[in-house]
Design an enzyme around this catalytic site. Sequence first.
Site, PDB file in Angstrom:
ATOM      1  N   GLU A 221      49.186  40.304  35.610  1.00 21.52           N
ATOM      2  CA  GLU A 221      50.511  38.762  35.776  1.00 21.52           C
ATOM      3  C   GLU A 221      51.392  38.903  34.324  1.00 21.52           C
ATOM      4  OE1 GLU A 221      49.225  35.780  37.765  1.00 21.52           O
ATOM      5  OE2 GLU A 221      48.387  36.286  39.307  1.00 21.52           O
ATOM      6  N   ASN A 262      47.301  44.022  35.656  1.00 15.38           N
ATOM      7  CA  ASN A 262      46.415  43.918  37.032  1.00 15.38           C
ATOM      8  C   ASN A 262      48.216  42.561  37.426  1.00 15.38           C
ATOM      9  OD1 ASN A 262      45.277  43.575  39.666  1.00 15.38           O
ATOM     10  ND2 ASN A 262      45.033  41.363  38.758  1.00 15.38           N
ATOM     11  N   HIS A 298      48.809  40.088  47.707  1.00 16.25           N
ATOM     12  CA  HIS A 298      48.678  38.525  48.558  1.00 16.25           C
ATOM     13  C   HIS A 298      50.063  38.785  48.998  1.00 16.25           C
ATOM     14  CE1 HIS A 298      45.239  37.142  46.167  1.00 16.25           C
ATOM     15  NE2 HIS A 298      46.087  37.264  44.650  1.00 16.25           N
ATOM     16  N   GLU A 328      43.199  42.027  44.931  1.00 15.98           N
ATOM     17  CA  GLU A 328      43.447  40.851  45.454  1.00 15.98           C
ATOM     18  C   GLU A 328      43.701  40.640  47.098  1.00 15.98           C
ATOM     19  OE1 GLU A 328      44.407  38.364  43.179  1.00 15.98           O
ATOM     20  OE2 GLU A 328      43.777  39.239  40.919  1.00 15.98           O
ATOM     21  N   ASP A 330      44.634  39.749  50.899  1.00 20.71           N
ATOM     22  CA  ASP A 330      44.293  38.023  51.819  1.00 20.71           C
ATOM     23  C   ASP A 330      46.026  38.306  52.441  1.00 20.71           C
ATOM     24  OD1 ASP A 330      45.760  36.925  50.091  1.00 20.71           O
ATOM     25  OD2 ASP A 330      43.994  35.796  49.337  1.00 20.71           O
TER      26      ASP A 330
HETATM   27  O1  G3I Z   1      36.597  24.171  38.517  1.00 24.28           O
HETATM   28  C1  G3I Z   1      36.839  23.101  38.375  1.00 24.28           C
HETATM   29  C2  G3I Z   1      36.410  21.690  38.929  1.00 24.28           C
HETATM   30  O2  G3I Z   1      35.829  21.678  37.919  1.00 24.28           O
HETATM   31  C3  G3I Z   1      37.529  20.627  38.827  1.00 24.28           C
HETATM   32  O3  G3I Z   1      36.631  19.831  40.245  1.00 24.28           O
HETATM   33  C4  G3I Z   1      38.411  21.127  40.594  1.00 24.28           C
HETATM   34  C5  G3I Z   1      39.605  19.902  40.735  1.00 24.28           C
HETATM   35  O4  G3I Z   1      40.695  20.655  41.452  1.00 24.28           O
HETATM   36  O5  G3I Z   1      38.770  22.645  40.472  1.00 24.28           O
HETATM   37  C6  G3I Z   1      37.748  22.480  39.412  1.00 24.28           C
HETATM   38  O6  G3I Z   1      38.996  24.430  38.978  1.00 24.28           O
HETATM   39  C7  G3I Z   1      39.935  25.147  39.559  1.00 24.28           C
HETATM   40  C8  G3I Z   1      39.365  26.345  40.523  1.00 24.28           C
HETATM   41  O7  G3I Z   1      40.168  26.903  40.873  1.00 24.28           O
HETATM   42  C9  G3I Z   1      37.491  26.625  40.529  1.00 24.28           C
HETATM   43  O8  G3I Z   1      36.864  26.391  41.255  1.00 24.28           O
HETATM   44  C10 G3I Z   1      41.102  24.929  39.910  1.00 24.28           C
HETATM   45  O9  G3I Z   1      41.271  23.937  40.349  1.00 24.28           O
HETATM   46  C11 G3I Z   1      42.264  25.987  40.862  1.00 24.28           C
HETATM   47  O10 G3I Z   1      43.559  25.865  40.593  1.00 24.28           O
HETATM   48  C12 G3I Z   1      41.340  27.707  40.335  1.00 24.28           C
HETATM   49  O11 G3I Z   1      42.182  28.531  41.124  1.00 24.28           O
HETATM   50  C13 G3I Z   1      41.803  29.354  41.600  1.00 24.28           C
HETATM   51  C14 G3I Z   1      43.358  29.990  41.594  1.00 24.28           C
HETATM   52  O12 G3I Z   1      43.097  31.619  40.283  1.00 24.28           O
HETATM   53  C15 G3I Z   1      44.112  29.414  39.611  1.00 24.28           C
HETATM   54  O13 G3I Z   1      45.518  30.397  39.736  1.00 24.28           O
HETATM   55  C16 G3I Z   1      41.581  30.094  42.340  1.00 24.28           C
HETATM   56  O14 G3I Z   1      40.167  30.188  42.401  1.00 24.28           O
HETATM   57  C17 G3I Z   1      41.420  32.393  42.309  1.00 24.28           C
HETATM   58  O15 G3I Z   1      41.149  32.222  43.714  1.00 24.28           O
HETATM   59  C18 G3I Z   1      42.808  32.347  42.155  1.00 24.28           C
HETATM   60  O16 G3I Z   1      42.932  33.492  41.850  1.00 24.28           O
HETATM   61  C19 G3I Z   1      44.356  34.371  41.185  1.00 24.28           C
HETATM   62  C20 G3I Z   1      43.807  35.186  40.202  1.00 24.28           C
HETATM   63  O17 G3I Z   1      43.223  35.004  39.576  1.00 24.28           O
HETATM   64  C21 G3I Z   1      45.285  36.105  39.921  1.00 24.28           C
HETATM   65  N1  G3I Z   1      45.653  36.370  40.913  1.00 24.28           N
HETATM   66  C22 G3I Z   1      46.309  35.494  41.619  1.00 24.28           C
HETATM   67  C23 G3I Z   1      45.171  34.742  42.201  1.00 24.28           C
HETATM   68  C24 G3I Z   1      45.119  33.788  43.270  1.00 24.28           C
HETATM   69  O18 G3I Z   1      45.999  32.299  42.779  1.00 24.28           O
END
Ligand code: G3I
Length: 409
Positions: A221, A262, A298, A328, A330
């Site tokens: 990105e 990506n 997405h 990715e 969906d």
């Molecule tokens: O691990 C912590 C946990 O300890 C905490 O309690 C909890 C509370 O919110 O957060 C957890 O972290 C989260 C993490 O995912 C793991 O679950 C973050 O808040 C959350 O923001 C994070 O989201 C991820 C997101 O990227 C962040 O930008 C999504 O799971 C993940 O699927 C998403 O993936 C991205 C790709 O990397 C890039 N392209 C877009 C895609 C979708 O956003």
Amino acid sequence: MVKVSASFAALAVLLPVVSAQSQVWGQCGGIGWTGATTCVAGSSCVEQNSYYSQCLPGAAAPSSVPAGPSQTSTASSGSPTSGSTAKLQTVAKSAGKLYFGTATDNSELSDTAYTAILDDNTMFGQITPANSMKWDATEPSQGQFTFSGADQIANLAKTNGMLLRGHNCVWYNQLPSWVSNGGFTTAQLTSIIQTHCSTLVGRYKGQVCTCPSHSWDVVNEPFNDDGTWRSDVFYNTLGTSFVEIALNAARQADPTAKIYINDYNIESPGAKSTAMQNLVKSLKSSNVPIDGVGLQCHFIVGETPSSASLIQNMNAFTALGVEVAITELDIRMTLPSTAALLAQQKTDYTTVISACQAVSGCVGVTVWDWTDKYSWVPSTFSGQGAACPWDQNFQKKPAFDGIVTGFGN
Ligand code: G3I
């Protein structure tokens, strides 16, 4: 919707611009289309949307590709579900693609009903860690690498005989504050990127060696939606050179990995896709290693780009000498899901998969998790969700059938 082929001999006399028949994967209809509307033998014309119909192999005839029966039934929730017994990796491979894969996350792996489906390597031939290879997870303090989560996913890929997609080396998001706070000289940040990328990519070198190839989203990105460079610690300190610093480090760390940039909103022609194409051209002309461009995909139900624009855009990238992958995928909707929304979602999944199918340089497709239970969408887009091909109870949705159809079954 399958259109029945008809003889257009008489019409061809009247309309000399109409060619005889479209080839497999060629366009065969749609608003404004003046070309052939019938398909060569063994394929038939399938409407993808109002603007694009496409010749899909065997769509009206028995397929040579094994796929289970597709019967629609109704779940206890009242939503239509798919009764298909098709296996998506098998279907994708039979259609000539390298893989059909999914994102997964460490916290999901304790759900045995989830892993029972995830571990089926005839369903998924590739996995991407959704979070555990990101910078905050792998180098939370400078020089202190933690690979427990990343190793778990890499080992899962190895155990299951699946391709691994590394995700990612350099991204503005999920950066530990010691990086995002900046204050580095150009030499310092160059070294920081080199150390991070080479340690991360090098760790998984050869670990999936029974597989034909694996890939890394080295840079994630880099652009804003208008095609300008994203303002982050990397660009603000190093200008555009951070891209080649990361790519060179990744190539050196694992020369066998396919290295990618990506991004999202580069799936159809527009300013951001043009910016990415210009970056690829510039890297190529400077002999910087780059193997592929990841199209995140997405999408939103009913607003998915047309097959024609997806294909045109993929062809623009592959013409530059890189492969593309759908990394990715969906397709979300405003909740609650309805039969009509699920039907449109099925069509939209077919549109995307069939576009990849139409471009030989589109090597594979990854969904950003396969079940609504673990989709990132609801927590990011309030009121939206149901974006994945399986529902939250692990029932296949009509979208599953849409994927199978997209691969030509
Ligand atoms: O691990 C912590 C946990 O300890 C905490 O309690 C909890 C509370 O919110 O957060 C957890 O972290 C989260 C993490 O995912 C793991 O679950 C973050 O808040 C959350 O923001 C994070 O989201 C991820 C997101 O990227 C962040 O930008 C999504 O799971 C993940 O699927 C998403 O993936 C991205 C790709 O990397 C890039 N392209 C877009 C895609 C979708 O956003």
